[in-house]
Design a protein around this motif. Structure first.
Motif, mmCIF file in Angstrom:
data_model
loop_
_atom_site.group_PDB
_atom_site.id
_atom_site.type_symbol
_atom_site.label_atom_id
_atom_site.label_comp_id
_atom_site.label_asym_id
_atom_site.label_seq_id
_atom_site.Cartn_x
_atom_site.Cartn_y
_atom_site.Cartn_z
ATOM 1 N N TRP A 1 -3.350 16.570 -6.494
ATOM 2 C CA TRP A 1 -2.849 16.219 -7.832
ATOM 3 C C TRP A 1 -1.320 16.294 -7.880
ATOM 4 N N VAL A 2 -0.745 17.136 -7.047
ATOM 5 C CA VAL A 2 0.722 17.210 -6.960
ATOM 6 C C VAL A 2 1.259 15.901 -6.348
ATOM 7 N N ILE A 3 0.574 15.442 -5.309
ATOM 8 C CA ILE A 3 0.966 14.195 -4.649
ATOM 9 C C ILE A 3 0.826 13.019 -5.623
ATOM 10 N N ARG A 4 -0.312 12.979 -6.304
ATOM 11 C CA ARG A 4 -0.574 11.874 -7.248
ATOM 12 C C ARG A 4 0.515 11.814 -8.316
ATOM 13 N N HIS B 1 0.869 -1.180 0.000
ATOM 14 C CA HIS B 1 0.000 0.000 0.000
ATOM 15 C C HIS B 1 0.908 1.233 0.000
ATOM 16 N N LEU B 2 0.595 2.204 -0.858
ATOM 17 C CA LEU B 2 1.334 3.467 -0.838
ATOM 18 C C LEU B 2 0.450 4.532 -0.195
ATOM 19 N N VAL B 3 0.995 5.217 0.769
ATOM 20 C CA VAL B 3 0.186 6.241 1.443
ATOM 21 C C VAL B 3 0.966 7.542 1.616
ATOM 22 N N TYR B 4 0.303 8.628 1.242
ATOM 23 C CA TYR B 4 0.823 9.957 1.544
ATOM 24 C C TYR B 4 -0.050 10.526 2.649
ATOM 25 N N LEU B 5 0.580 11.018 3.692
ATOM 26 C CA LEU B 5 -0.175 11.610 4.801
ATOM 27 C C LEU B 5 -0.173 13.120 4.618
ATOM 28 N N ASN B 6 -1.355 13.670 4.386
ATOM 29 C CA ASN B 6 -1.463 15.105 4.159
ATOM 30 C C ASN B 6 -1.963 15.784 5.428
ATOM 31 N N ALA C 1 -2.967 2.958 -3.725
ATOM 32 C CA ALA C 1 -2.180 4.178 -3.531
ATOM 33 C C ALA C 1 -3.142 5.237 -3.040
ATOM 34 N N GLU C 2 -2.937 5.723 -1.828
ATOM 35 C CA GLU C 2 -3.927 6.625 -1.260
ATOM 36 C C GLU C 2 -3.317 7.849 -0.591
#
Lengths: 276, 300
Positions: free
Chosen positions: A196-199, A182-187, A216-217
């Motif tokens: 969209w920058v993260i994506r 799982h890919l996760v970015y914590l905002n 991917a979330e």
């Protein structure tokens, strides 16, 4: 994977790490290095035998440690694992990683006392220290080490390109052991990024994960820990992988490293991969 | 100012084709006979066909004096106004005839009420179920700004208001985007969105725009969305949370990445002073997208 280092203080917590390390060593056919360092009041190594007897506490402790290491060694042998033990007198904060470098270790597995409340600042500092200094992956075990053969892996990152190499390693092993990633970015509002920058940044990582990718979330949260905890619970994550910056010198004191915070708060095993 | 007093002033009743049924759905089209209004009329016609609804064309004439209370002889003192009234009557007649030619029941109405909520008052007293109107300024910079007329109507209306900004090929939108904060009070208007989507045969996409200034945890948002997802049931399309620095920016980006046919929002029906002070979500929405916007009122 050739050599696995297990720094141990023979506590229950270290025991969990030992069990996990043995499990991995068996699967990977790796050699185990048990490591313990004792604190000595003087430059013990250069004190000759005669003087040694004037410090009976140290002599006692030394004996005890050697005995415990012996037990671990025979345990490993009985499971058909090659094993080396080492007692260190080096008290500097980088002694473990120095040993790892000298012995060409490829993975460090160590226990960490769960850190809750006030104690958080005192315990677990060993593991944090190793994470900071190691230039090889460090696997930190908090609880009973039931890592399944193919654990579900969460790679939490800021997805900067410098984390790419670290992630390649994660993807490689995940594929080997059949794990889903799982890919996760914590905002967080404090360090807010547009989705969209993260994506955009995530795209490369998604490519690398290829078939191993589960999801991917982007998780919006006020604090990193709560975001991670929530995601891990909802998605039954079994292993958390993070790329960690090596910070030498001053900046380390000012820039809180995400991995260090996370290591202290997560119940599941965390593997930290240094960004080189 | 009481309602009754206002009603008395709401004047020269000009029904070209009085209708006897009150059960039928009615769609109100405020028109100034411009191209822009014409685009709205076309959309209204298509919706009327689907709803089997009656069309009400509405135009308001600005008069210098209490025109309604003047007798015919006095009208001649104001030749400009007389001319204008004649012209409007004729145009309304054309609009009605054209709708009837398309097989739709239709009514024309000319109003002299110059108060800001004249349109919505007409809607209320005539049991209108939806208002369809064009928004002015289809050129250059103005393209993105909601005309003050449309703005006023959206703020006052107690029924859904569909704002058409461009000429549309059809109302067979593949999807409707419902953008909202998904608070409990949005559930009621959302039921209408679902009905409308079913009528148009469109999927409903749900969007939450998360900004640092009004930040919500994603699991909190997802929990709030659950009731809406259940309501949308088979009409449900995509569900998304987009993070952006401002609401408008996030919405714009979303529409850029996901072709959107129609935007649906729920707007607070504001009473009294707050109307003037609180920035309207609708206006932000309409100012940022080119697609038609339908605003459903949140009635307390």
């Amino acid at each position: 994977m050739k050599k696995i280092l297990v720094p141990t203080d023979f506590s229950d917590c270290a025991r969990y790490a030992t069990d996990t390390a043995m499990q991995i060593a068996k699967r990977a056919g790796a050699e185990l290095h048990f490591y313990h360092h004792i604190f000595v009041p003087v430059d013990w190594v250069v004190v000759d035998f005669g003087h040694g007897s004037s410090l009976p506490d140290i002599s006692e402790e030394e004996k005890g440690v050697l005995e415990q290491l012996k037990i671990l060694e025979s345990e490993a042998f009985s499971q058909g694992i090659k094993c080396v033990t080492h007692m260190d007198y080096d008290t500097s904060s980088e002694s473990i990683t120095r040993y790892a470098t000298a012995q060409d270790i490829s993975l460090i597995v160590m226990g960490s006392h769960g850190a809750k409340g006030i104690k958080e600042f005192f315990i677990g500092s060993n593991a944090q220290n190793v994470v900071k200094h190691a230039n090889i992956p460090v696997l930190i075990i908090k609880n009973k080490p039931v890592i399944r053969d193919s654990p579900t892996v969460l790679f939490a990152s800021d997805f900067h390109t410098e984390a790419l190499n670290a992630f390649r390693l994660v993807a490689k092993y995940a594929k080997k052991i059949g794990s889903k990633i799982h890919l996760v970015y914590l905002n967080t509002p404090a360090e807010f990024k547009r989705s969209w920058v993260i994506r955009d940044r995530m795209d490369q990582f998604i490519d690398i994960a290829s078939d191993s990718l589960a999801k991917a979330e982007i998780v919006d949260c006020l604090f990193l820990e709560e975001g991670l905890q929530n995601y891990c619970e909802e998605n039954e994550i079994e292993l958390l992988a993070m790329a960690t910056h090596h910070r030498k010198g001053l900046p380390r004191m000012f820039m809180g490293s995400i991995t260090e915070q996370v290591v202290n708060h997560m119940e599941i095993p965390v593997v930290s991969i240094p960004i080189t | 100012m009481t309602l009754d007093f206002q009603e008395q002033h709401s004047v020269e009743y000009f029904r070209l084709h009085p209708l006897n049924t009150t059960q039928m759905k009615k769609i109100l089209v405020p028109t100034d006979f411009s191209d822009c209004a014409q685009n709205a009329t076309e959309v209204a016609k298509e919706i009327a066909r689907r709803y089997h609804a009656e069309l009400h064309f509405y135009h308001f004439v600005s008069v210098p004096v209490d025109w309604v209370h003047l007798d015919f002889a006095q009208h001649t003192i104001y030749p400009d106004v007389t001319e204008e009234v004649k012209r409007v009557k004729k145009l309304l007649d054309i609009a009605v005839k054209s709708a009837e030619a398309d097989g739709l029941q239709s009514v024309g109405y000319m109003d002299f009420d110059n108060s800001t909520d004249a349109v919505t008052r007409y809607a209320r007293s005539n049991n209108i179920s939806m208002i369809v109107m064009g928004s002015h300024g289809a050129r250059g910079v103005k393209e993105f700004f909601l005309g003050s007329n449309a703005q006023t109507v959206v703020r006052h209306a107690e029924v859904p208001v569909l704002i058409v900004k461009q000429k549309l090929k059809s109302v067979a939108f593949p999807n409707i985007l419902f953008v909202s904060d998904f608070e409990d009070e949005m559930i009621r208007p959302f039921e209408d969105v679902v009905d409308f989507a079913e009528l148009l045969g469109a999927k409903i996409n749900l969007l939450y725009v998360n900004t640092p200034s009004e930040f919500q945890r994603s699991w909190v948002i997802k929990e709030r969305m659950e009731g809406f997802i259940a309501l949308a049931s088979s009409s449900l399309g995509n569900v998304e949370i987009i993070d952006s620095h401002s609401f408008g920016e996030g919405l714009e980006k979303y529409c850029e990445m996901n072709p959107t046919g129609l935007l649906a929002i729920a707007t607070h029906h504001r009473k009294g002073l707050s109307r003037a002070f609180l920035g309207s979500l609708t206006e932000t929405v309409v100012n940022h997208v080119k697609v038609p916007v339908v605003s459903f009122p949140i009635l307390s």
